[in-house]
Design an enzyme around this catalytic site. Sequence first.
Site, PDB file in Angstrom:
ATOM      1  N   GLU A 112      45.470   9.073  47.375  1.00 44.61           N
ATOM      2  CA  GLU A 112      45.993  10.466  47.678  1.00 44.61           C
ATOM      3  C   GLU A 112      47.538  10.361  47.353  1.00 44.61           C
ATOM      4  O   GLU A 112      48.247  11.351  47.747  1.00 44.61           O
ATOM      5  CB  GLU A 112      45.858  10.777  49.180  1.00 44.61           C
ATOM      6  CG  GLU A 112      44.234  10.941  49.583  1.00 44.61           C
ATOM      7  CD  GLU A 112      43.655  11.838  48.641  1.00 44.61           C
ATOM      8  OE1 GLU A 112      44.156  13.126  48.672  1.00 44.61           O
ATOM      9  OE2 GLU A 112      42.772  11.842  48.236  1.00 44.61           O
ATOM     10  N   ASP A 123      59.822  16.418  14.064  1.00 44.90           N
ATOM     11  CA  ASP A 123      58.695  16.941  14.982  1.00 44.90           C
ATOM     12  C   ASP A 123      58.870  18.475  15.544  1.00 44.90           C
ATOM     13  O   ASP A 123      59.978  18.681  15.595  1.00 44.90           O
ATOM     14  CB  ASP A 123      58.654  16.093  16.308  1.00 44.90           C
ATOM     15  CG  ASP A 123      58.024  14.852  15.940  1.00 44.90           C
ATOM     16  OD1 ASP A 123      57.193  14.338  15.013  1.00 44.90           O
ATOM     17  OD2 ASP A 123      58.277  13.752  16.944  1.00 44.90           O
ATOM     18  N   PRO A 177      52.413  13.687  40.066  1.00 45.47           N
ATOM     19  CA  PRO A 177      52.629  15.157  39.781  1.00 45.47           C
ATOM     20  C   PRO A 177      53.895  15.819  40.418  1.00 45.47           C
ATOM     21  O   PRO A 177      54.375  16.794  40.072  1.00 45.47           O
ATOM     22  CB  PRO A 177      51.434  15.786  40.275  1.00 45.47           C
ATOM     23  CG  PRO A 177      50.886  14.924  40.940  1.00 45.47           C
ATOM     24  CD  PRO A 177      51.164  13.547  40.814  1.00 45.47           C
ATOM     25  N   ARG A 237      57.077   6.432  20.155  1.00 37.50           N
ATOM     26  CA  ARG A 237      57.422   7.074  18.904  1.00 37.50           C
ATOM     27  C   ARG A 237      58.901   7.130  18.683  1.00 37.50           C
ATOM     28  O   ARG A 237      59.190   7.161  17.440  1.00 37.50           O
ATOM     29  CB  ARG A 237      56.791   8.527  18.677  1.00 37.50           C
ATOM     30  CG  ARG A 237      55.321   8.556  19.015  1.00 37.50           C
ATOM     31  CD  ARG A 237      54.733  10.123  18.944  1.00 37.50           C
ATOM     32  NE  ARG A 237      54.806  10.666  17.375  1.00 37.50           N
ATOM     33  CZ  ARG A 237      55.739  11.577  17.088  1.00 37.50           C
ATOM     34  NH1 ARG A 237      56.617  11.946  17.605  1.00 37.50           N
ATOM     35  NH2 ARG A 237      55.597  11.930  15.937  1.00 37.50           N
TER      36      ARG A 237
END
Length: 252
Positions: free
Chosen positions: A119, A172, A92, A157
């Site tokens: 963690e 797209d 993240p 893709r």
Amino acid sequence: MRIDVLTLFPEMFQAILGSSLIGRARGAGVLEIGLVDFREYSTDRHHVVDDYPFGGGAGMLLKPEPIFAAVDQLRARAADGTDGTRIVLMSPQGRLLSHEVAQELSSSGHLIIVCGHYEGFDERIRTHLATDEISIGDYVLTGGELAAMVLIDAVARFVPGVLGNSDSHRLDSFADGLLEHPQYTRPREFRGIGVPDVLLSGDHAKIAAWRRRQALLRTLRRRPDLLLRASLSDGDRRTVEMLRSADRDEDT
Ligand code: ADE
């Protein structure tokens, strides 16, 4: 393209390997996906992969040795000798995944994706092994596997031969920085809800103009931030100004 995934939960990837476009691309040989359980690279008797953080603190961290050893072996196996391999840490704290990031990663012939758990990682994995660190959004998942699957799907893709129609990703949402215009298929009327007349008109120029305007309108209303970076013609800019002031008039 080859993608190797380092994970403690290889079985999770069964969800994408055989299905849909990814399955077909693997079958056709344009995409190879390897799964490596890096627990097997732990030399310790109990195959431990995590340990307590120096200095104390909650939770466990992934140890560097098994992950470095697994990557070393994958690199040694890479046949072409040119080391264009990118080592992508799912986290993240990484660069936010976007259309552009997926396209950029697809141009590397070989990705090694490292999925974290617990963690976090020993920092040396981040500083001395990874070439890229990617996040799929501002939320924390229990592990990197789901994020890795999202990344694989988005990257695949762009690999030539993966999409049936090689042009489709150019159309797209996001390809030109705008959201896609609304689309309809048969029936012409469903539960009393019709289809915009212009789409049935057969007038291709008019249809193209309608679609562009709808893409601009949708982007303006849902993701106005995208308009700052989108490639817009002078005509597009005039349309956006018109739509913006029509929206303002409606508000007053
Ligand atoms: N691992 C945990 N959360 C993540 C996220 N948001 N993106 C990528 N990897 C993650």
